[in-house]
Design a protein around this motif. Structure first.
Motif, PDB file in Angstrom:
ATOM      1  N   TYR A  33      41.354  40.566  37.946  1.00  0.00           N
ATOM      2  CA  TYR A  33      41.258  39.038  38.202  1.00  0.00           C
ATOM      3  C   TYR A  33      40.817  38.739  39.930  1.00  0.00           C
ATOM      4  O   TYR A  33      40.134  38.062  39.978  1.00  0.00           O
ATOM      5  CB  TYR A  33      42.559  38.251  38.156  1.00  0.00           C
ATOM      6  N   LYS A  34      41.658  39.339  40.560  1.00  0.00           N
ATOM      7  CA  LYS A  34      41.397  39.565  42.169  1.00  0.00           C
ATOM      8  C   LYS A  34      40.154  39.951  42.554  1.00  0.00           C
ATOM      9  O   LYS A  34      39.162  39.439  43.347  1.00  0.00           O
ATOM     10  CB  LYS A  34      42.209  39.982  42.880  1.00  0.00           C
ATOM     11  N   THR A  35      39.826  41.087  41.892  1.00  0.00           N
ATOM     12  CA  THR A  35      38.231  41.479  42.002  1.00  0.00           C
ATOM     13  C   THR A  35      37.072  40.490  41.536  1.00  0.00           C
ATOM     14  O   THR A  35      36.212  40.508  42.282  1.00  0.00           O
ATOM     15  CB  THR A  35      38.003  42.848  41.278  1.00  0.00           C
ATOM     16  N   TYR A  36      37.326  39.865  40.494  1.00  0.00           N
ATOM     17  CA  TYR A  36      36.435  39.040  39.955  1.00  0.00           C
ATOM     18  C   TYR A  36      36.299  37.967  40.699  1.00  0.00           C
ATOM     19  O   TYR A  36      35.117  37.239  41.331  1.00  0.00           O
ATOM     20  CB  TYR A  36      36.850  38.674  38.520  1.00  0.00           C
ATOM     21  N   VAL A  37      37.477  37.286  41.409  1.00  0.00           N
ATOM     22  CA  VAL A  37      37.498  36.166  42.162  1.00  0.00           C
ATOM     23  C   VAL A  37      36.857  36.645  43.636  1.00  0.00           C
ATOM     24  O   VAL A  37      35.923  35.654  44.141  1.00  0.00           O
ATOM     25  CB  VAL A  37      38.771  35.404  42.378  1.00  0.00           C
ATOM     26  N   ILE A  38      36.983  37.537  44.222  1.00  0.00           N
ATOM     27  CA  ILE A  38      36.590  37.741  45.477  1.00  0.00           C
ATOM     28  C   ILE A  38      35.051  38.538  45.367  1.00  0.00           C
ATOM     29  O   ILE A  38      34.242  37.789  46.382  1.00  0.00           O
ATOM     30  CB  ILE A  38      37.463  38.943  46.248  1.00  0.00           C
ATOM     31  N   PHE A  39      34.794  39.267  44.567  1.00  0.00           N
ATOM     32  CA  PHE A  39      33.628  40.044  44.590  1.00  0.00           C
ATOM     33  C   PHE A  39      32.322  39.369  43.716  1.00  0.00           C
ATOM     34  O   PHE A  39      31.265  39.448  43.776  1.00  0.00           O
ATOM     35  CB  PHE A  39      33.734  41.519  44.289  1.00  0.00           C
ATOM     36  N   PHE A  40      32.945  39.011  42.243  1.00  0.00           N
ATOM     37  CA  PHE A  40      31.844  38.972  41.373  1.00  0.00           C
ATOM     38  C   PHE A  40      31.888  37.521  40.764  1.00  0.00           C
ATOM     39  O   PHE A  40      31.206  37.145  39.886  1.00  0.00           O
ATOM     40  CB  PHE A  40      32.278  39.829  40.064  1.00  0.00           C
TER      41      PHE A  40
ATOM     42  N   PHE B 251      46.904  34.181  46.457  1.00  0.00           N
ATOM     43  CA  PHE B 251      46.495  34.866  45.517  1.00  0.00           C
ATOM     44  C   PHE B 251      45.727  34.339  44.426  1.00  0.00           C
ATOM     45  O   PHE B 251      44.695  34.588  43.808  1.00  0.00           O
ATOM     46  CB  PHE B 251      47.541  35.672  44.782  1.00  0.00           C
ATOM     47  N   PHE B 252      46.251  32.962  44.030  1.00  0.00           N
ATOM     48  CA  PHE B 252      45.410  32.334  42.983  1.00  0.00           C
ATOM     49  C   PHE B 252      44.583  31.186  43.355  1.00  0.00           C
ATOM     50  O   PHE B 252      43.868  30.432  42.904  1.00  0.00           O
ATOM     51  CB  PHE B 252      46.504  31.734  41.961  1.00  0.00           C
TER      52      PHE B 252
END
Length: 337
Positions: A291-298, A152-153
């Motif tokens: 946070y996960k949205t930012y890491v994966i997509f943006f 996850f991180f």
């Protein structure tokens, strides 16, 4: 000189020599005393009939002088034509005068036991079932949870880094159902404590079932919206990573909320403290989601405005709609005096 009228009394020995005739029994009890102890009921009945012959009953022919004034002949109380004033008396309405009627309960009624989750058999059974399912699931996928937290991180580029088996996916779905049930029970407790405790349903479990269906529809709709939007805007590899993380977050949200539900149900945990704890858990899950949205997509494009719009459209709007819809539903279903 001895008196000729004097008669010498008989001695005690002489009295014992005189034959004695047993007295006739005067009561059935005396008859039964004459029988041996092992006499059967039939023998007892025969002995009583032998000693006591049934006699004809002679009823008194004298007139009844206790009837109402003006009524020369006593009337039968079973007569349907009997006047009401003749049938009624001072004790007619007394419950002790009518043993066929329920006399009710004497004394002062006590305070009823309040309805709580701790004395509700259905809800207590659901909580025990959820606890057992969570315990069993943790024993089966504890390694997967550790790997999911690490991934996850730290997201690797390329293919999906955590391989999920069918059992792990099924267990996460079970956790998601537990999350829906936990959120439903928490909101149900909030309604009974802070809003109202009287609704149009005869059984409060109906209201809990409606809240549970709305919660399940909310999580399914959110998952569907993410799937449709991400398939349009991003590639399937990153979409798969995000959906896996989203399912994991939904599962862990129920795990974090379950302890406060147990505390509230069985230890009378303050509802204000429980509400604050629930808000912090939901806020923490939303932070992890963005946070996960930012890491994966943006992360690679640094589109900060787009991620805010993306998060508000797919997270905040459904959440606020859920809260407003539940508030309107509860207000329509509660009984307003």
């Amino acid at each position: 000189m001895q008196d000729s009228i004097y008669v010498e009394p008989p001695s005690i020995v002489a009295l014992d020599l005189v034959p004695r005739t047993p007295a006739k029994p005067q009561t059935p009890y005396q008859v039964l005393r004459l029988l041996p102890k092992d006499a059967t009921p039939a023998q007892q009945d025969s002995a009583i009939q032998a000693w006591f012959a049934p006699d004809e009953i002679h009823y008194s022919e004298r007139p009844d002088t206790l009837h109402l004034p003006g009524e020369e002949v006593p009337r039968d109380l079973k007569d349907v034509q009997l006047p009401t004033y003749y049938r009624e008396n001072f004790f007619s309405n007394d419950s002790l005068y009518h043993p066929e009627l329920d006399a009710g309960r004497y004394g002062v009624a006590g305070d009823p036991v309040p309805e709580t989750l701790s004395n509700d058999s259905l809800i207590s059974g659901l909580l025990i079932l959820c606890f057992l399912l969570m315990t069993f699931s943790f024993s089966r996928i504890s390694g997967f949870i550790v790997r999911q937290v690490k991934d996850f991180f730290y997201v690797q580029k390329g293919q999906h880094s955590v391989a999920e088996t069918g059992d792990e996916i099924n267990i996460q779905i079970i956790f998601s159902v537990i999350t829906c049930l936990t959120c439903s029970l928490l909101y149900y407790l909030y309604v009974l404590t802070s809003v109202d405790d009287t609704f149009i349903f005869s059984d409060d479990h109906i209201l809990l079932g409606i809240i549970f269906l709305i919660m399940a529809a909310y999580f399914l709709l959110k998952f569907l919206l993410y799937t449709v939007v991400n398939n349009v805007m991003f590639d399937s590899s990153r979409n798969k990573k995000f959906l896996t993380s989203l399912l994991f977050l939904i599962s862990m949200e129920g795990v974090l909320l379950f302890p406060v539900l147990l505390l509230r149900a069985y230890f009378q945990f303050p509802i204000q403290t429980a509400a604050v704890y629930t808000f912090l858990v939901v806020f923490f899950i939303k932070i992890l989601t963005i946070y996960k949205t930012y890491v994966i997509f943006f992360a690679q494009k640094a589109l900060y405005v787009q991620i805010i719009l993306y998060f508000c459209a797919l997270e905040m709007v459904p959440l606020l709609s859920l809260w407003g819809g539940l508030a309107v539903l509860v207000n329509q279903l509660r009984v307003i005096f």
